[in-house]
Design a protein around this motif. Structure first.
Motif, PDB file in Angstrom:
ATOM      1  N   ALA A 155       0.817  -1.216   0.000  1.00 59.36           N
ATOM      2  CA  ALA A 155       0.000   0.000   0.000  1.00 59.36           C
ATOM      3  C   ALA A 155       0.850   1.266   0.000  1.00 59.36           C
ATOM      4  O   ALA A 155       0.388   2.325  -0.446  1.00 59.36           O
ATOM      5  CB  ALA A 155      -0.939  -0.003   1.196  1.00 59.36           C
ATOM      6  N   TRP A 156       2.098   1.179   0.499  1.00 65.16           N
ATOM      7  CA  TRP A 156       2.979   2.342   0.550  1.00 65.16           C
ATOM      8  C   TRP A 156       3.987   2.359  -0.583  1.00 65.16           C
ATOM      9  O   TRP A 156       4.815   3.276  -0.667  1.00 65.16           O
ATOM     10  CB  TRP A 156       3.708   2.402   1.887  1.00 65.16           C
ATOM     11  N   GLU A 157       3.966   1.382  -1.451  1.00 68.42           N
ATOM     12  CA  GLU A 157       4.879   1.336  -2.592  1.00 68.42           C
ATOM     13  C   GLU A 157       4.262   2.068  -3.781  1.00 68.42           C
ATOM     14  O   GLU A 157       3.059   2.354  -3.782  1.00 68.42           O
ATOM     15  CB  GLU A 157       5.195  -0.120  -2.939  1.00 68.42           C
ATOM     16  N   PRO A 158       5.063   2.409  -4.804  1.00 66.76           N
ATOM     17  CA  PRO A 158       4.504   3.090  -5.978  1.00 66.76           C
ATOM     18  C   PRO A 158       3.291   2.343  -6.530  1.00 66.76           C
ATOM     19  O   PRO A 158       3.332   1.136  -6.737  1.00 66.76           O
ATOM     20  CB  PRO A 158       5.673   3.079  -6.967  1.00 66.76           C
ATOM     21  N   GLY A 159       2.209   3.081  -6.718  1.00 69.31           N
ATOM     22  CA  GLY A 159       0.968   2.487  -7.171  1.00 69.31           C
ATOM     23  C   GLY A 159       0.089   1.974  -6.062  1.00 69.31           C
ATOM     24  O   GLY A 159      -1.050   1.558  -6.309  1.00 69.31           O
ATOM     25  N   GLY A 160       0.588   1.986  -4.812  1.00 72.81           N
ATOM     26  CA  GLY A 160      -0.172   1.494  -3.684  1.00 72.81           C
ATOM     27  C   GLY A 160      -1.282   2.443  -3.272  1.00 72.81           C
ATOM     28  O   GLY A 160      -1.184   3.664  -3.453  1.00 72.81           O
ATOM     29  N   TYR A 161      -2.320   1.895  -2.652  1.00 72.64           N
ATOM     30  CA  TYR A 161      -3.491   2.728  -2.362  1.00 72.64           C
ATOM     31  C   TYR A 161      -3.237   3.753  -1.276  1.00 72.64           C
ATOM     32  O   TYR A 161      -3.830   4.841  -1.292  1.00 72.64           O
ATOM     33  CB  TYR A 161      -4.716   1.867  -2.049  1.00 72.64           C
ATOM     34  N   TRP A 162      -2.362   3.481  -0.297  1.00 67.71           N
ATOM     35  CA  TRP A 162      -2.100   4.490   0.725  1.00 67.71           C
ATOM     36  C   TRP A 162      -1.162   5.579   0.230  1.00 67.71           C
ATOM     37  O   TRP A 162      -1.236   6.721   0.664  1.00 67.71           O
ATOM     38  CB  TRP A 162      -1.543   3.834   1.990  1.00 67.71           C
ATOM     39  N   LEU A 163      -0.282   5.229  -0.681  1.00 67.55           N
ATOM     40  CA  LEU A 163       0.615   6.252  -1.204  1.00 67.55           C
ATOM     41  C   LEU A 163      -0.169   7.312  -1.965  1.00 67.55           C
ATOM     42  O   LEU A 163       0.168   8.498  -1.927  1.00 67.55           O
ATOM     43  CB  LEU A 163       1.673   5.627  -2.118  1.00 67.55           C
ATOM     44  N   SER A 164      -1.246   6.897  -2.635  1.00 64.17           N
ATOM     45  CA  SER A 164      -2.071   7.846  -3.380  1.00 64.17           C
ATOM     46  C   SER A 164      -3.189   8.434  -2.530  1.00 64.17           C
ATOM     47  O   SER A 164      -3.638   9.556  -2.778  1.00 64.17           O
ATOM     48  CB  SER A 164      -2.664   7.165  -4.619  1.00 64.17           C
ATOM     49  N   ASN A 188      -2.278   9.130   8.859  1.00 62.89           N
ATOM     50  CA  ASN A 188      -1.620   8.027   8.159  1.00 62.89           C
ATOM     51  C   ASN A 188      -0.538   8.542   7.216  1.00 62.89           C
ATOM     52  O   ASN A 188      -0.671   8.550   5.996  1.00 62.89           O
ATOM     53  CB  ASN A 188      -2.654   7.210   7.377  1.00 62.89           C
ATOM     54  N   GLU A 189       0.557   8.988   7.812  1.00 64.87           N
ATOM     55  CA  GLU A 189       1.694   9.523   7.069  1.00 64.87           C
ATOM     56  C   GLU A 189       2.529   8.399   6.462  1.00 64.87           C
ATOM     57  O   GLU A 189       2.602   7.299   7.006  1.00 64.87           O
ATOM     58  CB  GLU A 189       2.572  10.352   8.007  1.00 64.87           C
TER      59      GLU A 189
END
Length: 529
Positions: free
Chosen positions: A215-224, A268-269
């Motif tokens: 979720a925190w990697e490129p394309g992940g839902y939390w990153l966006s 959620n940083e």
């Protein structure tokens, strides 16, 4: 409903078998992202039941072969996203970061330990199945102990290289300090099934911890979208640190101070940046003032600070003009006593090289042990002591930079606590930098308590540290919106005592230990004073 039991047995096994996210190089003080679901939050306050949104642990150590065990409890029916930050004792720079995701009624346990090399880093190992980012237990790249448990070393990146703070940059700084846990929000299944991913199945293992890493990697839902599958935090977290000396056979349990109503917004940083911090209190809400609820002389008082001084609201609930506790060093019981005195928000006022310190602290951090001379960011204190019959004891000058010691030539600087986490030793003639007797601290200040009538050292009684004096301007916090200024310093800590009994059974040596939280006294200065 499935409940989750504590995983203490594997954790203690890792300790007795002797046995990071790498820290952010800078301290972030910017506001968090404003996210959907923000609500206005009530005033911050210390939780009477020890349960809240933020947990402040006053001390950890791995010195002198001691290990610090951690237990964090989610007592609610909701999933929780949390961020764990360890800070070194001198200047509170971040040395370890970990995101922990707790299922409903979950408990997460870990051990912080060091190897025999006293200059090496602290490390964290866990046998707990709760999801973490990054992965620790299930990692295939972290170093492993002989029992194959993976562990994560602490880092000096937060105070070395471009982030150097005038103190030493060696890994030994990671070996003692304080730490905090901040709730980021509650986890749901709204869009991506995150709650299901972190909730243990019948085998006790969450089905998809890797989903949170992704979720925190490129394309992940939390990153966006950090608010995906999240709602604002509501508390219900508690925790305990256990300081274990396995060789002596003793353990002290220290409960964390809990802060309620820390934030009404999702925090959620992204991981690995040392965020959120305690300066994020109630930010992201529509209220222009941050409230703090405190007790002054037993009566509740509501304070209000502007958003730009959010850290003052956190400091307010920790403020004290005096702290009180006991000491026992009597030879008849093999007694030893030490106090931990931690200022968990100090770095927000003092970690600004080349700048002026912010009240209530008087000076900025100017170096530490290993950098030549012990300086830190001194905060002057007053001390008083009494024996158990109420007779006043004296700490006879002259002093030195380690406390009150007989025979040290002048000049004698005023007594002060230099560090973010300080250890006070009683009636122990240690040769610096000899570690303190119980906690193995190299940041200890020493007090020798004498009866001026007979000149003898007294081995038990009561002790008081004062952070404010009448008619003094030092150690007054910035005013709230009504001009009221709290006196003293934001502080937490405890007295730890150890006893050795060689008389219980012939040939048997018995050790005992305990930890008792300090008592605070709080006062305030009104605009008219």
């Amino acid at each position: 409903m499935k409940t989750h039991k504590r995983n203490h047995q594997p954790m203690f096994a890792a300790v007795l078998a002797s046995c990071a996210v790498i820290a952010s190089p800078t301290l972030a003080t910017t506001l968090p992202l404003r996210t959907a679901g923000s609500v206005e939050a009530p005033a911050l306050q210390l939780a009477e039941d020890g349960s809240g949104q933020v947990l402040l642990f006053p001390y950890y150590t791995v010195n002198s072969q001691i290990q610090t065990l951690i237990s964090i409890v989610n007592s609610t029916a909701q999933g929780k996203a949390t961020r764990l930050l360890f800070r070194e004792a001198q200047n509170s720079r971040v040395v370890f970061e970990l995101s922990i995701y707790l299922a409903p009624y979950d408990v997460w346990t870990a051990s912080v330990f060091g190897f025999s090399d006293t200059n090496g880093a602290a490390n964290l190992v866990t046998t707990d199945n709760s999801c973490t980012v990054p992965a620790v237990k299930t990692s295939t790249t972290l170093p492993a102990l002989a029992n194959r448990n993976r562990y994560m070393p602490f880092s000096n990146a937060g105070y070395s290289g471009a982030s150097n703070d005038a103190g030493a940059d060696d890994l030994s700084r990671t070996r003692e300090g304080h730490f905090e846990l901040i709730e980021l929000g509650e986890v749901t299944n709204a869009s991506f099934g995150t709650l299901t991913a972190i909730t243990q199945q019948s085998n006790g293992v969450p089905p998809a911890c890797s989903n949170l890493i992704g979720a925190w990697e490129p394309g992940g839902y939390w990153l966006s979208n950090p608010a995906a599958d999240m709602t604002p935090p509501r508390g219900g977290l508690s925790g305990t640190a256990y300081i274990v000396d396995a060789l002596a056979g003793v353990m002290q349990a220290v409960a964390a101070d809990a802060i309620e109503n820390f934030s009404g917004s999702i925090l959620n940083e992204p991981p690995g940046q040392g965020r959120p911090t305690l300066a994020f209190a109630n930010t992201g809400t529509s209220d222009p003032l941050i409230g703090a609820s405190v007790f002054v002389d037993g009566a509740p008082l509501a304070l209000e600070y502007p958003v730009g001084q959010a850290i003052d609201a956190v400091s307010a609930v920790l403020m004290a003009d005096q702290i009180h506790n006991e000491f026992v060093t009597a030879a008849s019981v093999g007694g030893a006593s030490e106090w931990v005195v931690t200022f968990p928000t100090k770095h927000f006022y003092t970690d600004a090289p080349g700048a002026t310190a912010i009240a209530p602290f008087p000076s900025v951090f100017a170096g530490g042990i290993g950098a030549g001379f012990e300086t830190g960011a001194p905060a002057a204190i007053g001390i008083d002591a009494w024996n158990r019959q109420g007779l006043k004891l004296d700490c006879i000058p002259p002093y030195d930079y380690h406390g009150c010691i007989i025979g040290v030539p002048p000049p004698s600087p005023p007594l002060a606590l230099n560090w973010a986490s300080n250890v006070v030793s009683f009636n122990r003639e240690l040769q610096q930098p000899e570690p303190s007797t119980i906690l193995g601290s190299l940041l200890n200040i020493e007090f020798y308590l004498f009866d001026t009538f007979d000149g003898g050292t007294h081995g038990e009684g009561a002790f008081r540290v004062s952070f404010w004096e009448q008619n003094a301007t030092q150690h007054l916090m910035r005013p709230d919106n009504r001009g009221r200024r709290m006196r003293g310093l934001p502080v937490q800590g405890f007295w730890v005592a150890s006893y050795t009994n060689g008389q219980l059974t012939p040939g048997v040596l018995s050790n005992y230990s305990d930890a008792v939280q300090h008592q605070r006294h709080t006062s305030i200065q009104s605009p008219a004073q």
